[in-house]
Design an enzyme around this catalytic site. Structure first.
Site, short mmCIF file in Angstrom:
data_model
loop_
_atom_site.label_atom_id
_atom_site.label_comp_id
_atom_site.label_asym_id
_atom_site.label_seq_id
_atom_site.Cartn_x
_atom_site.Cartn_y
_atom_site.Cartn_z
N GLU A 200 -2.33 -9.10 3.09
CA GLU A 200 -2.65 -9.60 4.44
C GLU A 200 -4.13 -9.48 4.77
O GLU A 200 -4.60 -10.10 5.73
CB GLU A 200 -1.78 -8.88 5.48
CG GLU A 200 -2.24 -7.50 5.88
CD GLU A 200 -1.94 -6.37 4.88
OE1 GLU A 200 -2.20 -5.21 5.24
OE2 GLU A 200 -1.46 -6.64 3.76
N HIS B 12 -3.73 -4.86 -0.20
CA HIS B 12 -3.27 -5.47 1.05
C HIS B 12 -3.38 -6.99 0.96
O HIS B 12 -4.46 -7.54 1.16
CB HIS B 12 -4.12 -4.97 2.23
CG HIS B 12 -3.85 -3.55 2.59
ND1 HIS B 12 -2.94 -3.22 3.57
CD2 HIS B 12 -4.36 -2.40 2.11
CE1 HIS B 12 -2.90 -1.90 3.68
NE2 HIS B 12 -3.74 -1.38 2.80
N CYS C 207 0.83 -1.20 0.00
CA CYS C 207 0.00 0.00 0.00
C CYS C 207 0.87 1.26 0.00
O CYS C 207 1.55 1.53 -0.98
CB CYS C 207 -1.02 -0.04 1.13
SG CYS C 207 -2.36 1.16 0.91
#
Length: 156
Positions: A139, A137, A27
């Protein structure tokens, strides 16, 4: 960038890359790797690992928040084994909308660019030797993101 500079993070990134050690930006971590960013009219120098500018997306709805597909290039390590219709979680209002590095005539392999769309095309990921980055993202992208991170770790 102010926070990164305060801890000499740009030097750490540069030293890791100079030693061939991997770096993954996520990001804002992707955005700082470019030459410059322009947010709220403030022009800020980035780490300059890649030429280009991070600017406000040209979309009716910002931030770009939610799930989106990407167009990964042939030979991508990050996206290996992931379906083309997989969705990734984005949350941003700024991005790189134009690649500014000319690779014509170079003996060095050009970076692999992955694109997405939200009001127009923007870079969703870049793979460049030990330096990789995603605008989304991983994650927060569930199993698909875990697969991508596993691919990155496996490439180390």
């Amino acid at each position: 960038m102010e926070g990164l500079l305060a801890v000499q993070g740009e030097r750490i990134i540069g030293r890791r890359l100079a030693g061939g050690r991997p770096v993954l930006g996520i990001c804002v971590g992707m955005q700082i790797l470019f030459s410059r960013g322009v947010e709220f009219g403030v022009d800020t120098a980035g780490c300059d690992e890649w030429p280009g500018s991070v600017t406000r997306l040209q979309a009716d709805v910002l931030p770009h928040m939610g799930w989106n597909t990407v167009r990964a290039p042939e030979g991508s390590t990050l996206f290996a084994g992931i379906d083309d219709d997989a969705r990734y979680y984005f949350v941003h209002s700024y991005g790189v909308q134009e690649w500014e590095m000319d690779s014509d005539g170079s003996s060095i392999a050009p970076p692999l660019l992955t694109w997405a769309d939200h009001g127009g095309p923007f870079l969703a990921a870049v793979e460049n030797g030990p330096l990789s980055a995603t605008q989304f993202h991983p994650e927060k992208s569930g199993d698909v993101g875990a697969h991508l991170l596993t691919n990155w770790i496996g490439s180390l």
